[in-house]
Design a protein around this motif. Structure first.
Motif, PDB file in Angstrom:
ATOM      1  N   PRO A 205     -15.824  -4.925 -23.006  1.00  0.00           N
ATOM      2  CA  PRO A 205     -17.012  -4.808 -22.161  1.00  0.00           C
ATOM      3  C   PRO A 205     -16.889  -5.538 -20.826  1.00  0.00           C
ATOM      4  N   HIS A 206     -15.739  -6.156 -20.537  1.00  0.00           N
ATOM      5  CA  HIS A 206     -15.546  -6.784 -19.231  1.00  0.00           C
ATOM      6  C   HIS A 206     -15.585  -5.676 -18.176  1.00  0.00           C
ATOM      7  N   ARG A 207     -15.811  -6.066 -16.946  1.00  0.00           N
ATOM      8  CA  ARG A 207     -15.919  -5.035 -15.915  1.00  0.00           C
ATOM      9  C   ARG A 207     -15.452  -5.547 -14.564  1.00  0.00           C
ATOM     10  N   VAL A 208     -15.035  -4.611 -13.748  1.00  0.00           N
ATOM     11  CA  VAL A 208     -14.687  -4.892 -12.354  1.00  0.00           C
ATOM     12  C   VAL A 208     -15.983  -4.804 -11.561  1.00  0.00           C
ATOM     13  N   THR A 209     -16.312  -5.874 -10.843  1.00  0.00           N
ATOM     14  CA  THR A 209     -17.544  -5.884 -10.052  1.00  0.00           C
ATOM     15  C   THR A 209     -17.277  -5.579  -8.583  1.00  0.00           C
ATOM     16  N   GLN A 210     -16.047  -5.814  -8.139  1.00  0.00           N
ATOM     17  CA  GLN A 210     -15.659  -5.500  -6.760  1.00  0.00           C
ATOM     18  C   GLN A 210     -14.165  -5.212  -6.729  1.00  0.00           C
ATOM     19  N   CYS A 211     -13.783  -4.337  -5.813  1.00  0.00           N
ATOM     20  CA  CYS A 211     -12.349  -4.177  -5.554  1.00  0.00           C
ATOM     21  C   CYS A 211     -12.148  -3.712  -4.131  1.00  0.00           C
ATOM     22  N   ARG A 212     -11.013  -4.082  -3.616  1.00  0.00           N
ATOM     23  CA  ARG A 212     -10.596  -3.665  -2.276  1.00  0.00           C
ATOM     24  C   ARG A 212      -9.124  -3.310  -2.382  1.00  0.00           C
ATOM     25  N   LEU A 213      -8.817  -2.051  -2.096  1.00  0.00           N
ATOM     26  CA  LEU A 213      -7.454  -1.551  -2.221  1.00  0.00           C
ATOM     27  C   LEU A 213      -7.006  -0.944  -0.903  1.00  0.00           C
ATOM     28  N   ASP A 214      -5.823  -1.321  -0.480  1.00  0.00           N
ATOM     29  CA  ASP A 214      -5.187  -0.732   0.704  1.00  0.00           C
ATOM     30  C   ASP A 214      -3.746  -0.448   0.299  1.00  0.00           C
ATOM     31  N   PRO A 215      -3.512   0.695  -0.382  1.00  0.00           N
ATOM     32  CA  PRO A 215      -2.212   0.964  -1.007  1.00  0.00           C
ATOM     33  C   PRO A 215      -1.095   1.293  -0.012  1.00  0.00           C
ATOM     34  N   ARG A 216      -0.595   0.237   0.603  1.00  0.00           N
ATOM     35  CA  ARG A 216       0.567   0.304   1.493  1.00  0.00           C
ATOM     36  C   ARG A 216       1.251  -1.054   1.398  1.00  0.00           C
TER      37      ARG A 216
ATOM     38  N   LEU B  39       3.540  -4.653  -2.827  1.00  0.00           N
ATOM     39  CA  LEU B  39       4.914  -4.859  -2.364  1.00  0.00           C
ATOM     40  C   LEU B  39       5.655  -3.544  -2.183  1.00  0.00           C
ATOM     41  N   GLU B  40       5.292  -2.550  -2.988  1.00  0.00           N
ATOM     42  CA  GLU B  40       5.944  -1.242  -2.910  1.00  0.00           C
ATOM     43  C   GLU B  40       4.948  -0.185  -3.367  1.00  0.00           C
ATOM     44  N   VAL B  41       4.909   0.919  -2.641  1.00  0.00           N
ATOM     45  CA  VAL B  41       4.050   2.045  -2.987  1.00  0.00           C
ATOM     46  C   VAL B  41       4.848   3.317  -2.769  1.00  0.00           C
ATOM     47  N   ILE B  42       5.120   4.022  -3.856  1.00  0.00           N
ATOM     48  CA  ILE B  42       5.774   5.332  -3.780  1.00  0.00           C
ATOM     49  C   ILE B  42       4.809   6.314  -4.421  1.00  0.00           C
ATOM     50  N   GLU B  43       4.246   7.190  -3.607  1.00  0.00           N
ATOM     51  CA  GLU B  43       3.180   8.078  -4.068  1.00  0.00           C
ATOM     52  C   GLU B  43       3.565   8.817  -5.344  1.00  0.00           C
TER      53      GLU B  43
ATOM     54  N   LEU C 277       3.930   1.764  -8.257  1.00  0.00           N
ATOM     55  CA  LEU C 277       3.127   0.753  -7.577  1.00  0.00           C
ATOM     56  C   LEU C 277       3.656  -0.613  -7.975  1.00  0.00           C
ATOM     57  N   VAL C 278       3.838  -1.470  -6.988  1.00  0.00           N
ATOM     58  CA  VAL C 278       4.221  -2.853  -7.254  1.00  0.00           C
ATOM     59  C   VAL C 278       3.248  -3.726  -6.464  1.00  0.00           C
ATOM     60  N   PHE C 279       2.565  -4.619  -7.189  1.00  0.00           N
ATOM     61  CA  PHE C 279       1.656  -5.542  -6.514  1.00  0.00           C
ATOM     62  C   PHE C 279       1.793  -6.912  -7.157  1.00  0.00           C
ATOM     63  N   THR C 280       1.412  -7.926  -6.396  1.00  0.00           N
ATOM     64  CA  THR C 280       1.596  -9.306  -6.845  1.00  0.00           C
ATOM     65  C   THR C 280       0.452 -10.178  -6.398  1.00  0.00           C
ATOM     66  N   ASP C 281       0.239 -11.260  -7.146  1.00  0.00           N
ATOM     67  CA  ASP C 281      -0.709 -12.276  -6.709  1.00  0.00           C
ATOM     68  C   ASP C 281       0.033 -13.473  -6.102  1.00  0.00           C
ATOM     69  N   ALA C 282       1.326 -13.298  -5.832  1.00  0.00           N
ATOM     70  CA  ALA C 282       2.118 -14.358  -5.203  1.00  0.00           C
ATOM     71  C   ALA C 282       1.771 -14.504  -3.719  1.00  0.00           C
ATOM     72  N   TYR C 283       1.225 -13.437  -3.145  1.00  0.00           N
ATOM     73  CA  TYR C 283       0.793 -13.446  -1.748  1.00  0.00           C
ATOM     74  C   TYR C 283      -0.615 -12.891  -1.670  1.00  0.00           C
ATOM     75  N   THR C 284      -1.326 -13.280  -0.625  1.00  0.00           N
ATOM     76  CA  THR C 284      -2.618 -12.701  -0.317  1.00  0.00           C
ATOM     77  C   THR C 284      -2.501 -11.997   1.021  1.00  0.00           C
TER      78      THR C 284
ATOM     79  N   ALA D 235       3.077  -7.076 -10.882  1.00  0.00           N
ATOM     80  CA  ALA D 235       2.882  -5.909 -11.740  1.00  0.00           C
ATOM     81  C   ALA D 235       3.644  -4.722 -11.164  1.00  0.00           C
ATOM     82  N   ILE D 236       4.284  -3.978 -12.043  1.00  0.00           N
ATOM     83  CA  ILE D 236       4.990  -2.748 -11.672  1.00  0.00           C
ATOM     84  C   ILE D 236       4.437  -1.656 -12.566  1.00  0.00           C
ATOM     85  N   VAL D 237       3.901  -0.601 -11.958  1.00  0.00           N
ATOM     86  CA  VAL D 237       3.373   0.525 -12.714  1.00  0.00           C
ATOM     87  C   VAL D 237       4.163   1.760 -12.306  1.00  0.00           C
ATOM     88  N   LEU D 238       4.762   2.407 -13.305  1.00  0.00           N
ATOM     89  CA  LEU D 238       5.603   3.580 -13.068  1.00  0.00           C
ATOM     90  C   LEU D 238       4.956   4.821 -13.662  1.00  0.00           C
TER      91      LEU D 238
END
Length: 156
Positions: free
Chosen positions: A40-51, A74-78, A82-89, A102-105
């Protein structure tokens, strides 16, 4: 891709939806809140700029507590990766206490399905073990099930 069993947690699943739709769900603000955290957890806000360098920011409500997760792509191949990290903001500013990348294939499978792989890569074996103990497999497994259900609803 070289996986390190001490640092990388891997979840694989065949999803009954096309990869292009799954990719859209992962990269559009109107879709991500519908599946990204186990209910039952939920996302209350998100901001995505997939590049590369674009923000991947989410805020969760977990049992009444707000949790923020700020990172960048870090990487976006349509329709593939998708590769994203919390190591940088945003602006490539180093985060004070990074947890993972995270890497999602998304790979085509038969009959319009998708071979879906989610990898959580950690900087230490201790962090990987912590993530496993937090319920990586159950949590990320629930997320992919919710993603599949949501995507299939969009196909109707």
């Amino acid at each position: 891709m070289n996986l390190d069993p001490d640092l990388d947690l891997v979840l694989k699943r065949v999803v009954n939806a096309p990869r292009s739709l799954l990719f859209q769900c992962w990269t559009r603000e109107e879709h991500l809140p519908h599946f990204f955290v186990p209910r039952p957890h939920r996302v209350t806000q998100c901001r995505l700029d997939p590049r590369v360098g674009g923000v991947f920011e989410t805020t969760f409500d977990v049992d009444g507590s707000e949790m923020q997760n700020n990172g960048v792509y870090l990487e976006v191949i349509e329709n593939e990766k998708l590769v994203f990290t919390d190591a940088y903001t945003e602006g490539w500013k180093p985060a004070p206490d990074p947890f993972m990348t995270a890497i999602v294939l998304f790979e085509e499978a038969a009959d319009g399905r998708t071979n879906y792989t989610a990898i959580a890569r950690h900087r230490s074996a201790e962090a990987a073990e912590q993530h496993k103990a937090m319920g990586f497999y159950d949590g990320w497994g629930t997320v992919v099930t919710q993603l599949e259900d949501y995507a299939r609803g969009l196909m109707r």
